[in-house]
Motif scaffolding. Structure first.
Motif, PDB file in Angstrom:
ATOM      1  N   UNK A 176       0.838  -1.209   0.000  1.00 28.03           N
ATOM      2  CA  UNK A 176       0.000   0.000   0.000  1.00 28.03           C
ATOM      3  C   UNK A 176       0.870   1.255   0.000  1.00 28.03           C
ATOM      4  N   UNK A 177       2.102   1.142  -0.477  1.00 29.60           N
ATOM      5  CA  UNK A 177       3.029   2.277  -0.461  1.00 29.60           C
ATOM      6  C   UNK A 177       2.482   3.465  -1.237  1.00 29.60           C
ATOM      7  N   UNK A 178       1.919   3.211  -2.422  1.00 28.66           N
ATOM      8  CA  UNK A 178       1.395   4.313  -3.238  1.00 28.66           C
ATOM      9  C   UNK A 178       0.255   5.022  -2.524  1.00 28.66           C
ATOM     10  N   UNK A 179      -0.602   4.222  -1.888  1.00 29.03           N
ATOM     11  CA  UNK A 179      -1.711   4.825  -1.162  1.00 29.03           C
ATOM     12  C   UNK A 179      -1.227   5.644   0.020  1.00 29.03           C
ATOM     13  N   UNK A 180      -0.233   5.122   0.744  1.00 31.21           N
ATOM     14  CA  UNK A 180       0.321   5.857   1.881  1.00 31.21           C
ATOM     15  C   UNK A 180       0.998   7.148   1.420  1.00 31.21           C
ATOM     16  N   UNK A 181       1.684   7.086   0.298  1.00 32.07           N
ATOM     17  CA  UNK A 181       2.333   8.283  -0.211  1.00 32.07           C
ATOM     18  C   UNK A 181       1.303   9.343  -0.586  1.00 32.07           C
ATOM     19  N   UNK A 182       0.199   8.896  -1.201  1.00 28.26           N
ATOM     20  CA  UNK A 182      -0.859   9.823  -1.537  1.00 28.26           C
ATOM     21  C   UNK A 182      -1.483  10.418  -0.283  1.00 28.26           C
ATOM     22  N   UNK A 183      -1.692   9.573   0.725  1.00 27.41           N
ATOM     23  CA  UNK A 183      -2.236  10.058   1.985  1.00 27.41           C
ATOM     24  C   UNK A 183      -1.305  11.081   2.624  1.00 27.41           C
ATOM     25  N   UNK A 184       0.002  10.804   2.551  1.00 24.30           N
ATOM     26  CA  UNK A 184       0.968  11.734   3.119  1.00 24.30           C
ATOM     27  C   UNK A 184       0.934  13.078   2.401  1.00 24.30           C
ATOM     28  N   UNK A 185       0.813  13.028   1.077  1.00 26.83           N
ATOM     29  CA  UNK A 185       0.751  14.265   0.305  1.00 26.83           C
ATOM     30  C   UNK A 185      -0.516  15.051   0.640  1.00 26.83           C
ATOM     31  N   UNK A 186      -1.630  14.336   0.721  1.00 28.99           N
ATOM     32  CA  UNK A 186      -2.884  15.007   1.049  1.00 28.99           C
ATOM     33  C   UNK A 186      -2.834  15.605   2.446  1.00 28.99           C
ATOM     34  N   UNK A 187      -2.223  14.882   3.381  1.00 27.91           N
ATOM     35  CA  UNK A 187      -2.101  15.411   4.743  1.00 27.91           C
ATOM     36  C   UNK A 187      -1.214  16.659   4.754  1.00 27.91           C
ATOM     37  N   UNK A 188      -0.142  16.614   3.974  1.00 26.36           N
ATOM     38  CA  UNK A 188       0.745  17.775   3.922  1.00 26.36           C
ATOM     39  C   UNK A 188      -0.004  18.993   3.390  1.00 26.36           C
ATOM     40  N   UNK A 189      -0.813  18.780   2.349  1.00 24.83           N
ATOM     41  CA  UNK A 189      -1.602  19.885   1.810  1.00 24.83           C
ATOM     42  C   UNK A 189      -2.623  20.377   2.829  1.00 24.83           C
ATOM     43  N   UNK A 190      -3.189  19.444   3.572  1.00 21.48           N
ATOM     44  CA  UNK A 190      -4.200  19.789   4.555  1.00 21.48           C
ATOM     45  C   UNK A 190      -3.596  20.524   5.741  1.00 21.48           C
ATOM     46  N   UNK A 191      -2.354  20.221   6.073  1.00 29.83           N
ATOM     47  CA  UNK A 191      -1.735  20.748   7.276  1.00 29.83           C
ATOM     48  C   UNK A 191      -0.781  21.922   7.028  1.00 29.83           C
ATOM     49  N   UNK A 192      -0.646  22.384   5.795  1.00 28.87           N
ATOM     50  CA  UNK A 192       0.293  23.456   5.496  1.00 28.87           C
ATOM     51  C   UNK A 192      -0.390  24.569   4.716  1.00 28.87           C
ATOM     52  N   UNK A 193       0.070  25.767   4.970  1.00 27.46           N
ATOM     53  CA  UNK A 193      -0.468  26.951   4.320  1.00 27.46           C
ATOM     54  C   UNK A 193       0.061  27.041   2.892  1.00 27.46           C
ATOM     55  N   UNK A 194      -0.800  27.207   1.899  1.00 24.77           N
ATOM     56  CA  UNK A 194      -0.331  27.220   0.505  1.00 24.77           C
ATOM     57  C   UNK A 194       0.481  28.459   0.145  1.00 24.77           C
ATOM     58  N   UNK A 195       0.324  29.553   0.860  1.00 26.05           N
ATOM     59  CA  UNK A 195       1.035  30.787   0.531  1.00 26.05           C
ATOM     60  C   UNK A 195       2.453  30.768   1.073  1.00 26.05           C
ATOM     61  N   UNK A 196       2.615  30.405   2.338  1.00 28.46           N
ATOM     62  CA  UNK A 196       3.921  30.485   2.994  1.00 28.46           C
ATOM     63  C   UNK A 196       4.624  29.138   3.116  1.00 28.46           C
ATOM     64  N   UNK A 197       3.919  28.036   2.814  1.00 28.13           N
ATOM     65  CA  UNK A 197       4.434  26.673   2.974  1.00 28.13           C
ATOM     66  C   UNK A 197       4.682  26.313   4.446  1.00 28.13           C
ATOM     67  N   UNK A 198       4.228  27.148   5.357  1.00 25.64           N
ATOM     68  CA  UNK A 198       4.399  26.880   6.788  1.00 25.64           C
ATOM     69  C   UNK A 198       3.272  25.974   7.288  1.00 25.64           C
ATOM     70  N   UNK A 199       3.486  25.294   8.423  1.00 25.91           N
ATOM     71  CA  UNK A 199       2.369  24.597   9.065  1.00 25.91           C
ATOM     72  C   UNK A 199       1.212  25.568   9.293  1.00 25.91           C
ATOM     73  N   UNK A 200      -0.009  25.073   9.089  1.00 24.32           N
ATOM     74  CA  UNK A 200      -1.160  25.948   9.259  1.00 24.32           C
ATOM     75  C   UNK A 200      -1.722  25.823  10.672  1.00 24.32           C
TER      76      UNK A 200
END
Length: 639
Positions: A176-200
């Motif tokens: 399930x590596x691909x799925x975990x990687x996708x989940x990690x990417x989605x979490x990163x997008x969910x947890x970070x500010x798109x303007x500053x790239x900082x944690x939100x």
């Protein structure tokens, strides 16, 4: 190949998957009932495809031979292995050998738990043994494994029992590596500010809550936590004048400088402060295991210094400042909500104190703010509940000592804080508008009491009552109509009512306030300027206002406090007061001196022509019945 476990492994059961990391490699055989790492002697693995007494190729009832099942197992895309009751791999298909990188033959006889790291946490290990013994339906968990070639892969492991006569369980492993990687990417997008790239904000509070959990600080560290809560001064003007695109670039540039400050602050320490954008132009720097307020102060200073340098953004050169609220305290007993409330309050102080600075949280100042908030939230209801009362302080004639009038002073009998004087709540009442309701009550109560004294003492000269009026009462209500209605209701003559307004409120009055004052004066009500000499002092207005009384501020009178102490008087004090009194008399006004406390003060004020005095020399503010006693005396007794 040897197997080693990496990192902590959460527990696993039928519902919640467990996650751990494991190197794939060889290890000694281990029976399912023994502890991890125990060696067992290899036995003869049973044929998982043949039941006892059944020839290998005998067709099963549906017409399919065991050889067909064997072929299907071997070529199945899902990685699988048959594991006996002792936990040893009986057989495995090519997919499992390919997934684990060791080949199918190398897996035979291996300890299944070692292959997929089932023994790394107690709960998963217990569930696995229960499945082997037939006491649990199945086990499903998630593991992170280290492939022999060095890369990591995430797998979902399922252990399910085969039919009882097989005396074995089926191990299936899904990549399930691909799925975990996708989940990690989605979490990163969910947890970070798109303007500053900082944690939100979400990730910040997740980290803050984790830092405040008991196990986070009880096992070591300083047990303290610090927070710098930052807001950019005047950032809205950047968006409004230059546009949001430039504003976003500025936020990104600020984020870079904050990150650099955090990296420098964490260079010599165990952990680097977390920098997060909480929204808009608000940022936070979270310091776990802080060493005290000095560390947070140094961090705040470095941030202010870093932001002082101008920002060059696509040809735009911008300068800005920031205000920072700093909080540092023990983690024990602190909640995320409480810490953020303290930080927000301190940030407000920094802005109120002038912006472009940092301010440290002050418990005493916060307690005062909380008291102020408690008073503000209950003020309106307190008027309705009748928690207010009036006391009266005499206004005494300087020549004969007789009582000419009284000033009504409101008191709040608060159920929690006791008796409060006006300086504790009048400002709050003016802010939230409840001064209109409170002022109307004070005016009606004072007029009613003045009329009562007049009726109770018909032989004594009637005394006037002086009531303080806030400018907001003039703007937010029909003060003229209120006064007229109250005078008609109580029967008090208009000339026995005096309304006091502060100099800053009266000087420069125009429009509605001036019209209201003129209407009240035409009605016969006396208008007094309170605290005269400390405000605008625009004498040009004095001749045009419908004023009849000037009340000298107590700061002038205090210069007269010397008696037989050997101290020499300051001639300027007397010159100023005398000039004000002469000016008032030339304009047809009378003068009242406030804060008269000594006989010497009274004597000197009398000598320069002051008309009336008010202060502790004559009486403190007292209840209405004490004023009644004074009205029967020939003059006001001096305290």
């Amino acid at each position: 190949m040897s197997g080693t476990s990496e990192g902590p492994a959460p527990s696993a059961d039928l519902v919640r998957p467990a996650v751990t990391e494991r190197h794939i490699g060889t290890s000694p055989r281990m029976c399912a009932g023994s502890s991890p790492g125990a060696s067992v002697s290899p036995g003869s693995p049973p044929d998982p495809y043949a039941s006892a007494g059944t020839p290998p190729d005998t067709p099963v009832p549906d017409g399919t031979s065991p050889r067909t099942f064997r072929a299907a197992f071997a070529t199945a895309p899902l990685a699988m292995a048959v594991v006996d009751r002792e936990g040893l791999v009986v057989t495995a298909n090519e997919s499992l050998g390919t997934l684990l990188g060791g080949g199918t033959d190398a897996l035979i006889g291996r300890i299944a738990a070692d292959l997929v790291d089932l023994a790394s946490d107690a709960r998963t290990w217990h569930s696995y043994r229960e499945v082997l013994r037939g006491r649990q339906a199945r086990l499903r968990c998630t593991r992170r494994l280290k492939h022999p070639d060095g890369h990591s892969l995430w797998v979902q492991v399922t252990i399910a029992p085969l039919p009882p006569q097989e005396q074995a369980v089926l191990l299936s492993v899904s990549d399930i590596s691909a799925r975990r990687e996708l989940q990690a990417r989605l979490r990163h997008l969910q947890m970070h500010d798109p303007v500053t790239r900082l944690p939100n904000r979400t990730l910040f509070f997740e980290r803050l809550s984790a830092a405040l959990e008991a196990e986070a600080y009880e096992e070591g560290g300083t047990g303290r936590i610090g927070l710098c809560y930052l807001d950019l001064d005047g950032f809205k003007a950047v968006n409004d004048t230059l546009g949001h695109r430039v504003g976003d670039r500025l936020l990104a540039a600020v984020a870079e400088r904050l990150t650099r400050c955090a990296d420098e602050a964490g260079y010599t320490r165990a952990a680097t402060p977390l920098v997060a954008r909480l929204g808009g132009d608000e940022f936070a720097l979270l310091v776990e295991d802080s060493t005290g307020t000095d560390q947070l102060a140094d961090l705040a200073e470095s941030v202010l210094k870093a932001l002082q340098a101008p920002f060059d953004l696509s040809g735009q050169r911008l300068s800005l400042s920031a205000s920072i609220g700093v909080v540092e305290r023990r983690a024990a007993g602190t909640s995320a909500t409480g810490l953020m409330q303290a930080a927000d309050t301190t940030l407000y102080w920094a802005k109120a104190d002038g912006k472009g600075r940092w301010t440290l949280f002050d418990p005493e100042r916060n307690a005062h703010r909380m008291t102020r908030q408690a008073l503000s939230s209950t003020l309106r209801a307190a008027v309705e509940r009748g928690e207010f009362a009036l006391e009266y302080q005499p206004l005494v004639g300087m020549e004969d000592g007789g009582v000419r009038g009284v000033e009504a002073l409101v008191r709040w009998n608060h159920p929690q804080f006791g008796t409060l004087t006006p300086n504790r709540f009048i400002g709050l009442a003016e802010e939230d508008g409840s001064i209109v309701q409170l002022g109307r009550w004070v005016l009606a109560t004072a007029c009613r009491q003045a009329r009562r004294w007049q009726l109770d003492h018909p032989d004594a000269p009637p005394i006037f009552v002086s009531v303080n009026v806030a400018v907001r009462q003039v703007w937010d209500s029909d003060l003229v109509a209120d006064v007229a209605a109250i005078l008609a209701e109580t029967g008090l003559a208009p000339h026995l009512l005096q309304l006091e307004l502060t100099e800053s409120a009266v000087m420069g009055s125009a429009g509605r306030p001036l019209q209201a004052l003129q209407a009240l004066s035409d009605m016969g009500v006396r208008i007094a300027i309170d605290d005269f000499g400390t405000g605008y002092s625009n004498l040009a207005y004095l001749s045009r206002l419908p004023v009849s009384v000037l009340k000298l501020d107590g700061s002038f009178v205090r210069g007269f406090q010397y008696e037989d102490t050997g101290a020499h008087p300051n001639p300027a004090d007397e010159v100023i007061v005398e000039a004000l009194i002469q000016l008032a008399h030339r304009l047809g006004l009378t003068v009242t001196a406030e804060c008269v406390e000594t006989a010497s003060q009274a004597s000197r004020l009398r000598g320069i022509g002051c008309d009336t005095g008010q202060g502790w020399l004559y009486s403190r503010p007292v209840a209405p019945d004490r004023i009644s006693a004074l009205l029967t005396a020939t003059d006001c007794p001096q305290a």
